[in-house]
Design a protein around this motif. Structure first.
Motif, short mmCIF file in Angstrom:
data_model
loop_
_atom_site.label_atom_id
_atom_site.label_comp_id
_atom_site.label_asym_id
_atom_site.label_seq_id
_atom_site.Cartn_x
_atom_site.Cartn_y
_atom_site.Cartn_z
N ASP A 291 0.85 -1.18 0.00
CA ASP A 291 0.00 0.00 0.00
C ASP A 291 0.89 1.23 0.00
OD1 ASP A 291 -0.12 1.34 2.94
OD2 ASP A 291 0.30 -0.82 3.03
N ARG A 292 0.28 2.35 -0.33
CA ARG A 292 1.05 3.55 -0.63
C ARG A 292 1.93 3.99 0.54
NH1 ARG A 292 -1.69 8.43 -3.83
NH2 ARG A 292 -1.57 7.00 -5.56
N ARG A 293 1.37 3.89 1.73
CA ARG A 293 2.09 4.37 2.89
C ARG A 293 3.35 3.55 3.16
NH1 ARG A 293 -1.48 6.11 7.74
NH2 ARG A 293 -0.84 8.27 7.74
N THR A 294 3.17 2.21 3.14
CA THR A 294 4.31 1.33 3.39
C THR A 294 5.37 1.57 2.32
OG1 THR A 294 2.55 -0.24 3.81
CG2 THR A 294 4.79 -1.04 4.09
N ALA A 295 4.90 1.74 1.07
CA ALA A 295 5.84 1.94 -0.03
C ALA A 295 6.65 3.21 0.21
CB ALA A 295 5.10 2.03 -1.35
N ALA A 296 5.96 4.29 0.61
CA ALA A 296 6.66 5.55 0.85
C ALA A 296 7.66 5.42 1.98
CB ALA A 296 5.65 6.66 1.17
N ARG A 297 7.23 4.71 3.05
CA ARG A 297 8.13 4.57 4.20
C ARG A 297 9.37 3.77 3.79
NH1 ARG A 297 4.73 2.52 8.32
NH2 ARG A 297 5.50 0.44 7.82
N ARG A 298 9.12 2.71 3.03
CA ARG A 298 10.23 1.86 2.63
C ARG A 298 11.21 2.65 1.74
NH1 ARG A 298 8.82 -4.16 1.18
NH2 ARG A 298 8.37 -4.18 3.40
N ARG A 299 10.63 3.48 0.87
CA ARG A 299 11.46 4.27 -0.02
C ARG A 299 12.38 5.20 0.79
NH1 ARG A 299 7.90 6.15 -4.92
NH2 ARG A 299 7.62 3.89 -5.08
N LEU A 300 11.79 5.80 1.81
CA LEU A 300 12.56 6.71 2.66
C LEU A 300 13.68 5.96 3.37
CD1 LEU A 300 12.46 9.72 3.52
CD2 LEU A 300 11.41 8.91 5.65
N GLN A 301 13.33 4.76 3.85
CA GLN A 301 14.33 3.94 4.54
C GLN A 301 15.50 3.65 3.61
OE1 GLN A 301 12.14 0.53 5.74
NE2 GLN A 301 11.49 1.41 7.69
#
Lengths: 577, 301
Positions: A291-301
Motif C-alpha cells: 500500500d502507498r504508505r508502506t511503499a513511501a516509508r520503505r522508499r525513505l528507509q
C-alpha cells in the motif's frame, strides 16, 4: 504468411555456422601452450608446481596484523566500489539524457531541418562519449589516472566511476528508449515539453528496470574494485597482487579468502534485494504490491540507508582524497599532458617510416585485436556451456518445487538430497564468480604456465559463475503455469521441452553481453600477461610512445563500438552488466 | 593540430594563473617526496624506503616522505610533474627521466656496483639436468634449442631484466619474439623472473645480478646461472632541479656520506646492495640511451 517461415529455416544453420567459424578462428588466433596436458612429463611437472604452491596456499597467513590488513582493505574495496558507482551514476545521468532519443529528438512535425540535424549530431556525440568511457577498460583508466593521482584508493574510485558512467549512460538511455512511446503520448499531446515528458512519462515507466540495473551494476563494481588495485587503484586487488608478485602464497591465500568473502557477501545481499524487484508479478514467489504508505516509508528507509552508507564510504576514504587534492595543487600540468591529452592523438600512419621497420601501430592494433576477441569468443562459449550444465541442478523450480508442475510426490530424504544439490550447485557458481578473473589467472598460471592459455580458462570460469546466476534466474522466473502444459512428462522432459525453449532467448542475450564484457576483460588481462592489445598499450606507455599507445587505446574503443552496434543490430536488450 | 595545441596551452595557462604562486618552485621545500621503481618484492621495498626516509629526514632536517609507485613509468612521470622530488631509477628510466625533464632532471648519485652492472641468464634446474639447457659461453649457443624454450624477461621497463638482456640476445642473432617457444614479461620484476624460472613456469630468464646474488639459496639452486652479460651502467638516484642547488647538494652529500661503519647507514646500504653511493654525471648513461634508441622496436608492435 509463408514468407517468414522461409527465412527462418534459412537462418537456422547460420548461427551455428557463424559460431563454429568464430571458434575455429579464435583457436587458431591464440598462442596456446598445452604442455601441461599433452605430455606425461609436462603433466607431472605441472602437478608438481600445483602441489608446491597449494601446500603453501593451504596455510593462509592468519596473524593478527594480516587479519587487520585484510579487514581494512576489504572496507576500502567496498568504499571504492560504492563511491565509484555513486559518482559514476551522477555523472552518467546528463550523458544518458543526451544519448536518449526520446529526450533529444522531437518527432513533432514542422520542426526546422537544421535544428533536427543538430540534435541528431548531438545524440551521436553523446553516444560516442559513452562508448569511449565504456570501451576503455577500467584497468586502462586506472593505469593512466595513477600517473596523476598516485597509487591509492582515489585512483580506484575515479577509474570505476569513469567506466561505470559509460555503462550506466548507455543502459539508462536504452532503457528509456525501450519504453513504448504510445505509453507517454498523452503527455505530449497535452503540451508537455520533451524534458517534462521525460520526467513525468519516460522515467517513471522505466523506474523498476533502472533500479534493478543500478543494483546489479553496484554489485559488479564491488568485483571490479577488488581487482583494480592490481594497476594502482588500492583495495584488496593491491594486496592480492603485491603478495602474489612477492611470491608470498600464505598472504595470497588470506587476501583471496577475504576477497571471496566480500564478493560473495555482496552477491548474496544483492540477490536478496533483487528478489524484491522481480519483474513478473504473476510469478508465485513475486512480492505483491504494497500500500502507498508502506511503499513511501520503505522508499525513505532505502534513501536514508544509501545516504548513510555513501557518507561512511566517503569518510573512510577521506585521507587519500585530501592528500591527492593537496598533491594536485603542485602538479605541473604541461608535463602531464603527453600521457593524458597525448592519448587523444593516435599515431595513424599506415606505412612504416624509413627509420622503423615492420608494421605500423595501426596494422598491429588491428591484428592484435584478435587476442581479446578470441579470448572473448572461447571464454564466453565455454563459460556459457558450463553455466548451462550447472543450471538444472541449481534450479529452485526443478529441484525444490517440481511437484507444482509435475505432480510428483517425493520422500523427505530425496527432497533433502535435492536441496543439498541446489546449495552445492549454487555454491560452486558463487565461488566461480566470486574469484575475479585476475585471481583465476594467478591460480591457473601455476598449472598452464604464464601466457594466454590460463587467461582463456580464467575468463571462462568466471563467466560461468556470472552467467549461471542469470541463467538460473531466467529459468526460475518461467511461470509454473506454462510448465504445467507439458502434461505428463517427467522433470527432465519438462526442463528440455517446457522451460529451456522459453529461457533460451534470454540466455542467448545474456551470453552475448558477457561476450562484450569478456572482450574488454581480454584487453585488460593483456596488461597482466595475456598479450594482445592491452599488453601493447601498456608497453608503449612504458616506452613513452604515446602516439602508438593512443592507437591501441582507441582500437579498444573501436572494438567496443563494433560489438555494441552488432548487439544493437541483433536487437538484444541489455539489462545487466 | 596547431589549433589544438594553442587551445590546450591557453587552458593550461589559465590553470596556472588560477593556481598562482602555489605551483612555482619553492627553493625551501617543506617536505621532500621520493619514490623507487618497484623492481622486486614490493613489501621489502616499502620497508627499506621507509627506513631511508627516516635516515634522510634526520640528516637533512626536512621531513622526507616515501610515495609508492605501481610501475616504473609512474616514478618517472611523478618526478617530472612535481609529484616527487627525487627517485631511485633503473638505467633506462634514468635516461627517460633526463630526456623528459628537458634539462631540469639530473643524476644525483649511483651505487658503486652500478658502474659495472650485469644481468644473469638463469635456467630451470630440471631443464638443465634434463639436457634441455647448458652453460653458455656465448648467447648465440641458444640458437639451435631456442624454439623448445619458454623465456621470460622481467619488467618491460627494466634495464637489467629487459633492455640489456634483449640487446645482448639481438646481438647474438636471437629475436626473442620469434625464436623462443614463448616469451613473456614476469610480473613482480626480478623476483617474478626468479620465481618463474625456479618453479619451472619458464625454462629460461634474465635478471639483475645483484638481486639474484641476495636471493634464497633454494631459489638459486633451482635456477642456476647459465650466462653472465658484459658490464653496463644501471641504477641511479635522480633529482629534479626544483629542489634548488643547496638542497640538492645536501641530499647528494647525505647519500655519499652513508657510512658502512654506522649501523643505520649500513642497513640502508645493505638494503640497496651498495658498498657505497658515489657521485656520477648524466653522460655516463649515454650508452644506455644509445641501446634504448637503437634496439629494434618490433616488440612494441
Amino acid at each position: 504468411m509463408t514468407h517468414p517461415a522461409l527465412p527462418r529455416r534459412h537462418r537456422a544453420w547460420r548461427t551455428p555456422l557463424a559460431l563454429a567459424v568464430a571458434v575455429v578462428l579464435s583457436v587458431l588466433a591464440l598462442p596456446w601452450n598445452f604442455e601441461a596436458l599433452t605430455s606425461w612429463q609436462g603433466f607431472t611437472a605441472a602437478l608438481g608446481r600445483v602441489g608446491a604452491y597449494f601446500g603453501a596456499f593451504a596455510a593462509p597467513d592468519l596473524s593478527p596484523a594480516m587479519l587487520q590488513r585484510c579487514a581494512s582493505l576489504a572496507a576500502e574495496t567496498v568504499a571504492i566500489a560504492l563511491l565509484g558507482t555513486a559518482i559514476g551514476l551522477v555523472g552518467s545521468y546528463p550523458l544518458a539524457l543526451g544519448a536518449c532519443r526520446a529526450v533529444m529528438l522531437d518527432d513533432a512535425p514542422g520542426q526546422p531541418r537544421l535544428g533536427r540535424s543538430l540534435r541528431r549530431t548531438g545524440l551521436e556525440g553523446f553516444r560516442l562519449v559513452l562508448d569511449t568511457l565504456r570501451g576503455v577498460p577500467d584497468f586502462a583508466w586506472a593505469i593512466v589516472l595513477a600517473n596523476v593521482t598516485g597509487v591509492n584508493a582515489v585512483t580506484g574510485v575515479l577509474a570505476i566511476a569513469v567506466s561505470v558512467a559509460g555503462i550506466y549512460g548507455k543502459v539508462l538511455s536504452e532503457q528509456w528508449d525501450n519504453i513504448d512511446p504510445a505509453r507517454y503520448v498523452a503527455l505530449r499531446t497535452t503540451g508537455a515539453g520533451r524534458l517534462a515528458t521525460f520526467l513525468y512519462g519516460v522515467q517513471p515507466l522505466a523506474g523498476r528496470a533502472m533500479l534493478s540495473f543500478v543494483l546489479m551494476r553496484t554489485e559488479c563494481a564491488v568485483r571490479n574494485a577488488s581487482v583494480i588495485g592490481v594497476v594502482g587503484g588500492g583495495g584488496l586487488g593491491a594486496g592480492l597482487w603485491d603478495h602474489y608478485t612477492d611470491g608470498d602464497w600464505p598472504g595470497v591465500a588470506s587476501m583471496l579468502i577475504t576477497l571471496i568473502t566480500v564478493t560473495a557477501g555482496t552477491d548474496l545481499l544483492a540477490n536478496l534485494l533483487r528478489h524484491r524487484l522481480r519483474v513478473d508479478p504473476n510469478h508465485p514467489r513475486a512480492v505483491q504490491g504494497l500500500d502507498r504508505r508502506t511503499a513511501a516509508r520503505r522508499r525513505l528507509q532505502v534513501l536514508l540507508s544509501v545516504a548513510a552508507v555513501l557518507t561512511a564510504a566517503a569518510l573512510w576514504l577521506r585521507q587519500p582524497f585530501v592528500r591527492v587534492l593537496d598533491d594536485l595543487q603542485r602538479v605541473e600540468w604541461q608535463y602531464v599532458r603527453p600521457y593524458t591529452l597525448g592519448l587523444f592523438t593516435p599515431d595513424l600512419s599506415v606505412f612504416p617510416s624509413a627509420s622503423e621497420q615492420g608494421p605500423t601501430a595501426v596494422w598491429s592494433a588491428l591484428q592484435q585485436s584478435a587476442v581479446p576477441l578470441a579470448i572473448g569468443v572461447l571464454a564466453t562459449l565455454l563459460g556459457a556451456a558450463f553455466a548451462a550444465a550447472l543450471t538444472y541442478p541449481a534450479s529452485v523450480a526443478f529441484q525444490l518445487e517440481a511437484h507444482r508442475f509435475t505432480g510428483e510426490a517425493l520422500p523427505p530424504w530425496r527432497r533433502h538430497l535435492r536441496r543439498a544439490l541446489v546449495v552445492l550447485a549454487r555454491g560452486i557458481a558463487l565461488l566461480l564468480r566470486g574469484v575475479p578473473e585476475v585471481a583465476w589467472v594467478i591460480l591457473l598460471a601455476v598449472f598452464f604456465r604464464i601466457g594466454v592459455t590460463p587467461c582463456v580458462f580464467a575468463v571462462a570460469l568466471h563467466s560461468a559463475g556470472v552467467l549461471h546466476r542469470v541463467f538460473t534466474e531466467t529459468l526460475d522466473n518461467v511461470s509454473y503455469r506454462r510448465l504445467e502444459q507439458v502434461a505428463g512428462a517427467c522433470r527432465a522432459h519438462v526442463f528440455v521441452y517446457g522451460a529451456l525453449p522459453r529461457a533460451l532467448a534470454d540466455w542467448r542475450t545474456y551470453t552475448f553481453f558477457q561476450f562484450e564484457v569478456n572482450v574488454r576483460i581480454g584487453v585488460a588481462l593483456g596488461m597482466v600477461g595475456a598479450g594482445g592489445l592491452g599488453h601493447l598499450f601498456q608497453i608503449n606507455l612504458d616506452w613513452r610512445r604515446y602516439g602508438s599507445a593512443a592507437t591501441y587505446l582507441w582500437t579498444m574503443v573501436l572494438l567496443t563500438v563494433v560489438v555494441d552496434r552488432l548487439s544493437r543490430s541483433l536487437q538484444m536488450r541489455r539489462d545487466r552488466c | 593540430m596547431k589549433l589544438f595545441h594553442t587551445v590546450s596551452l591557453a587552458a593550461i595557462g589559465l590553470l596556472f594563473a588560477a593556481c598562482g604562486a602555489d605551483s612555482a618552485a619553492e627553493p625551501t621545500a617543506k617536505e621532500l617526496r621520493f619514490s623507487v621503481i618497484p623492481d622486486f618484492n614490493k613489501a621489502k621495498l616499502a620497508d627499506d624506503a621507509t627506513k631511508l626516509a627516516a635516515v634522510l629526514s634526520r640528516k637533512l632536517g626536512v621531513p622526507v616522505r616515501y610515495e609508492p609507485s605501481n610501475d616504473y613509468t609512474m616514478a618517472v612521470n611523478g618526478l617530472i610533474a612535481n609529484k616527487l622530488d627525487f627517485v631511485w631509477l633503473g638505467g633506462k628510466t634514468t635516461v627517460d627521466a633526463i630526456d623528459a625533464g628537458k634539462g631540469s632532471v639530473h643524476v644525483l648519485a649511483t651505487r658503486d656496483i652500478d658502474l659495472a652492472f650485469k644481468s644473469y641468464f638463469i635456467g630451470n634446474k630440471a631443464a638443465v639436468d634434463g639436457g634441455k639447457l647448458k652453460q653458455l659461453a656465448d648467447l648465440a649457443e641458444l640458437q639451435p634449442s631456442a624454439k623448445a624454450l619458454t623465456f621470460t624477461f622481467g619488467d618491460k621497463n627494466s634495464t637489467s631484466g629487459h633492455l640489456m638482456p634483449r640487446h645482448f640476445l639481438v646481438a647474438a642473432g636471437i629475436d626473442p619474439e620469434r625464436d623462443f617457444k614463448t616469451m613473456g614479461y614476469a610480473e613482480g620484476g626480478h623476483s617474478g623472473t626468479l620465481k618463474a624460472v625456479a618453479s619451472g613456469s619458464a625454462d629460461l630468464g634474465a635478471l639483475n645480478f645483484a638481486y639474484y646474488d641476495k636471493a634464497s639459496a633454494e631459489d638459486r639452486a633451482n635456477a642456476p646461472i647459465l650466462y653472465t652479460t658484459p658490464d653496463y651502467v644501471d641504477y641511479a638516484w635522480v633529482a629534479h632541479d626544483r629542489l634548488g642547488a643547496a638542497l640538492k647538494g645536501k641530499l647528494r652529500d647525505a647519500f655519499l656520506q652513508l657510512d658502512p661503519a654506522q649501523a643505520d647507514d649500513k642497513a640502508i646500504l645493505t638494503a640497496w646492495s651498495a658498498g657505497r653511493f658515489v657521485p656520477a654525471e648524466d653522460e655516463l648513461w649515454n650508452s644506455i640511451r644509445e641501446v634504448r634508441d637503437s634496439l629494434p622496436k618490433g616488440f612494441l608492435k
